[in-house]
Design a protein around this motif. Structure first.
Motif, PDB file in Angstrom:
ATOM      1  N   SER A   1     -48.746  -1.633  31.171  1.00  0.00           N
ATOM      2  CA  SER A   1     -48.531  -0.506  32.068  1.00  0.00           C
ATOM      3  C   SER A   1     -49.829  -0.099  32.749  1.00  0.00           C
ATOM      4  N   PRO A   2     -49.690   0.490  33.925  1.00  0.00           N
ATOM      5  CA  PRO A   2     -50.877   0.930  34.647  1.00  0.00           C
ATOM      6  C   PRO A   2     -51.581   2.073  33.922  1.00  0.00           C
ATOM      7  N   VAL A   3     -52.858   2.150  34.147  1.00  0.00           N
ATOM      8  CA  VAL A   3     -53.686   3.218  33.586  1.00  0.00           C
ATOM      9  C   VAL A   3     -54.381   3.911  34.746  1.00  0.00           C
TER      10      VAL A   3
ATOM     11  N   ASP B   1     -57.551   5.789  35.946  1.00  0.00           N
ATOM     12  CA  ASP B   1     -58.958   6.001  35.602  1.00  0.00           C
ATOM     13  C   ASP B   1     -59.604   6.594  36.841  1.00  0.00           C
TER      14      ASP B   1
ATOM     15  N   ARG C   1     -58.973   9.679  32.228  1.00  0.00           N
ATOM     16  CA  ARG C   1     -58.109   8.518  32.022  1.00  0.00           C
ATOM     17  C   ARG C   1     -56.774   8.973  31.460  1.00  0.00           C
ATOM     18  N   TYR C   2     -55.716   8.340  31.965  1.00  0.00           N
ATOM     19  CA  TYR C   2     -54.364   8.583  31.452  1.00  0.00           C
ATOM     20  C   TYR C   2     -53.664   7.242  31.335  1.00  0.00           C
ATOM     21  N   ALA C   3     -53.063   6.995  30.171  1.00  0.00           N
ATOM     22  CA  ALA C   3     -52.339   5.752  29.937  1.00  0.00           C
ATOM     23  C   ALA C   3     -50.953   6.066  29.390  1.00  0.00           C
TER      24      ALA C   3
ATOM     25  N   ALA D   1     -49.238   4.458  27.464  1.00  0.00           N
ATOM     26  CA  ALA D   1     -49.153   4.096  26.049  1.00  0.00           C
ATOM     27  C   ALA D   1     -49.505   5.278  25.144  1.00  0.00           C
ATOM     28  N   ASP D   2     -50.216   6.248  25.677  1.00  0.00           N
ATOM     29  CA  ASP D   2     -50.564   7.486  24.961  1.00  0.00           C
ATOM     30  C   ASP D   2     -50.117   8.644  25.857  1.00  0.00           C
TER      31      ASP D   2
ATOM     32  N   SER E   1     -50.630  11.151  37.094  1.00  0.00           N
ATOM     33  CA  SER E   1     -50.107  10.901  35.743  1.00  0.00           C
ATOM     34  C   SER E   1     -48.607  11.195  35.690  1.00  0.00           C
TER      35      SER E   1
END
Length: 137
Positions: free
Chosen positions: A2-4, A6, A28-30, A32-33, A111
């Protein structure tokens, strides 16, 4: 994968000196978290010369754009119409920075485009988390 997101931002370190000191930072936003945002500071910004990264709730950042939010290690509040203060508490002391509110709004909007509010649980890997816990037993 998935895109992150940054995003580089220019922060102002609020110190005891008469004027804030500019420091670079990265948000940063991912997916996955999905509940957390991360902010990283380079070694030059810390007292011990080590890079520093903080993770805290995306909701905390969003709430802090409107009114004082947080009561633990990270606190966020608006500072006039154009700036937002982030305050970080650690055993070594407290650090306060200001970031442009529009930069933070832009980061949050990006995000939300990846993971809408309320959709975070759909991005959690619960099976992987349970497997990791079981391996530790």
């Amino acid at each position: 994968m998935s895109p992150v997101i940054d995003q580089a931002v220019q922060a102002q370190l609020i110190a005891s000196s008469p004027r804030p000191r500019p420091i670079p930072a990265h948000l940063r936003y991912a997916p996955a978290d999905p509940f957390a945002v991360h902010i990283a500071f380079p070694p030059a910004a810390s007292l011990d010369g080590a890079a520093v990264e903080w993770a805290f709730a995306r909701d905390l950042l969003a709430g802090g754009l409107l009114s004082p939010s947080g009561g633990g290690d990270v606190r966020v509040w608006p500072c006039g119409p154009d700036r937002t203060v982030l305050e970080f508490h650690a055993p070594e002391g407290v650090a306060m920075i200001q970031i442009g509110t529009e930069e933070l709004r832009d980061f949050l909007a990006r995000s939300y485009a990846l993971v809408p509010v309320g959709g975070e649980t759909g991005f959690l890997d619960l099976d992987g988390g349970v497997e990791a816990l079981l391996r530790q037993i």
